[in-house]
Design a protein around this motif. Structure first.
Motif, PDB file in Angstrom:
ATOM      1  N   VAL A  69      29.371  29.399 -10.394  1.00 37.51           N
ATOM      2  CA  VAL A  69      28.605  30.257  -9.550  1.00 37.51           C
ATOM      3  C   VAL A  69      29.198  30.274  -8.243  1.00 37.51           C
ATOM      4  CG1 VAL A  69      26.362  31.336  -8.919  1.00 37.51           C
ATOM      5  CG2 VAL A  69      26.522  30.262 -11.197  1.00 37.51           C
ATOM      6  N   ALA A  70      29.307  31.409  -7.508  1.00 39.06           N
ATOM      7  CA  ALA A  70      29.799  31.316  -6.127  1.00 39.06           C
ATOM      8  C   ALA A  70      29.113  32.515  -5.452  1.00 39.06           C
ATOM      9  CB  ALA A  70      31.217  31.177  -5.992  1.00 39.06           C
ATOM     10  N   GLY A  71      29.263  32.566  -4.277  1.00 40.21           N
ATOM     11  CA  GLY A  71      28.897  34.103  -3.431  1.00 40.21           C
ATOM     12  C   GLY A  71      28.033  33.518  -2.226  1.00 40.21           C
ATOM     13  N   ALA A  72      26.932  34.170  -2.083  1.00 40.97           N
ATOM     14  CA  ALA A  72      26.285  34.133  -0.890  1.00 40.97           C
ATOM     15  C   ALA A  72      24.806  34.187  -1.205  1.00 40.97           C
ATOM     16  CB  ALA A  72      26.485  35.029   0.029  1.00 40.97           C
ATOM     17  N   PHE A  73      23.719  33.412  -0.725  1.00 40.82           N
ATOM     18  CA  PHE A  73      22.406  33.481  -0.951  1.00 40.82           C
ATOM     19  C   PHE A  73      21.584  33.209   0.410  1.00 40.82           C
ATOM     20  CE2 PHE A  73      23.016  28.951  -1.719  1.00 40.82           C
ATOM     21  CZ  PHE A  73      21.749  28.523  -1.136  1.00 40.82           C
ATOM     22  N   ASP A  74      20.521  33.690   0.418  1.00 39.40           N
ATOM     23  CA  ASP A  74      19.524  33.517   1.606  1.00 39.40           C
ATOM     24  C   ASP A  74      18.800  32.204   1.154  1.00 39.40           C
ATOM     25  OD1 ASP A  74      17.229  33.484   3.493  1.00 39.40           O
ATOM     26  OD2 ASP A  74      17.017  35.689   3.324  1.00 39.40           O
ATOM     27  N   ALA A  75      19.012  31.244   1.813  1.00 40.51           N
ATOM     28  CA  ALA A  75      18.331  30.033   1.830  1.00 40.51           C
ATOM     29  C   ALA A  75      16.855  29.817   1.628  1.00 40.51           C
ATOM     30  CB  ALA A  75      18.920  28.585   2.615  1.00 40.51           C
ATOM     31  N   ARG A  76      16.346  30.891   2.789  1.00 46.12           N
ATOM     32  CA  ARG A  76      14.735  31.189   2.670  1.00 46.12           C
ATOM     33  C   ARG A  76      14.105  31.635   1.441  1.00 46.12           C
ATOM     34  NH1 ARG A  76      16.111  32.695   8.529  1.00 46.12           N
ATOM     35  NH2 ARG A  76      17.765  33.986   7.197  1.00 46.12           N
ATOM     36  N   SER A  91      27.858  28.476  -0.222  1.00 43.58           N
ATOM     37  CA  SER A  91      27.086  29.759  -0.238  1.00 43.58           C
ATOM     38  C   SER A  91      25.772  30.022   0.605  1.00 43.58           C
ATOM     39  CB  SER A  91      26.842  29.993  -1.826  1.00 43.58           C
ATOM     40  OG  SER A  91      28.023  29.578  -2.488  1.00 43.58           O
ATOM     41  N   ARG A  92      25.564  29.235   1.306  1.00 39.45           N
ATOM     42  CA  ARG A  92      24.090  29.288   1.879  1.00 39.45           C
ATOM     43  C   ARG A  92      24.330  30.373   3.140  1.00 39.45           C
ATOM     44  NH1 ARG A  92      23.205  24.298   2.543  1.00 39.45           N
ATOM     45  NH2 ARG A  92      21.855  23.861   0.839  1.00 39.45           N
TER      46      ARG A  92
END
Length: 146
Positions: A69-76, A91-92
């Protein structure tokens, strides 16, 4: 989409590689914004927000064959530990000058709009972001090739 209207956009890719991470290195908070190498899922996220009324908190590229898995995510809003195979350090969001996932979507949309306006104005000069951008380009004699 969960009960609170938070959504995750998943794009399945069997060719998942390092370019699909939000960033491939540590980014300093004062660095200028740079578009991620892969934008497709971020564009899907903006469309999902506008057409479906959800709040996207992650855009993930998933290779089901390798369980990567790769990408971008909202750590909150998303616990990276709940997504096996996700490298949280690459990704964070927040990262660099982008403080939140909604800001990432806004900044990406603004930069794409700026580049499209430049193209519409006739500026078609090659401007590769890195050598990987030139990898599959057929213009092998390009003077700007990296």
């Amino acid at each position: 989409v969960d009960a609170e209207g938070r959504a995750v956009v998943i794009d399945y890719k069997t060719s998942l590689g390092p370019a699909y991470h939000l960033h491939g290195r540590d980014v300093e908070p004062d660095e200028p914004f740079a578009l991620p190498r892969k934008m497709q899922a971020l564009i899907y996220a903006r469309v999902a927000e506008r057409l479906l009324g959800v709040r996207v908190v992650a855009t993930l590229y998933v290779n089901p064959l390798r369980r990567a898995v790769a990408g971008a995510f909202d750590a909150r809003a998303l616990d990276a530990a709940a997504v096996p195979g996700l490298d949280p350090d690459r990704s964070r969001v927040p990262y660099g000058a982008v403080g939140s996932f909604p800001e990432l979507l806004d900044r990406a949309e603004d930069e794409v709009a700026r580049r499209l306006a430049s193209l519409a104005a006739g500026d078609i000069r090659p401007a590769p972001s890195d050598a990987e951008a030139c990898r599959y380009c057929p213009a092998v004699i390009c003077e700007r090739r990296l």
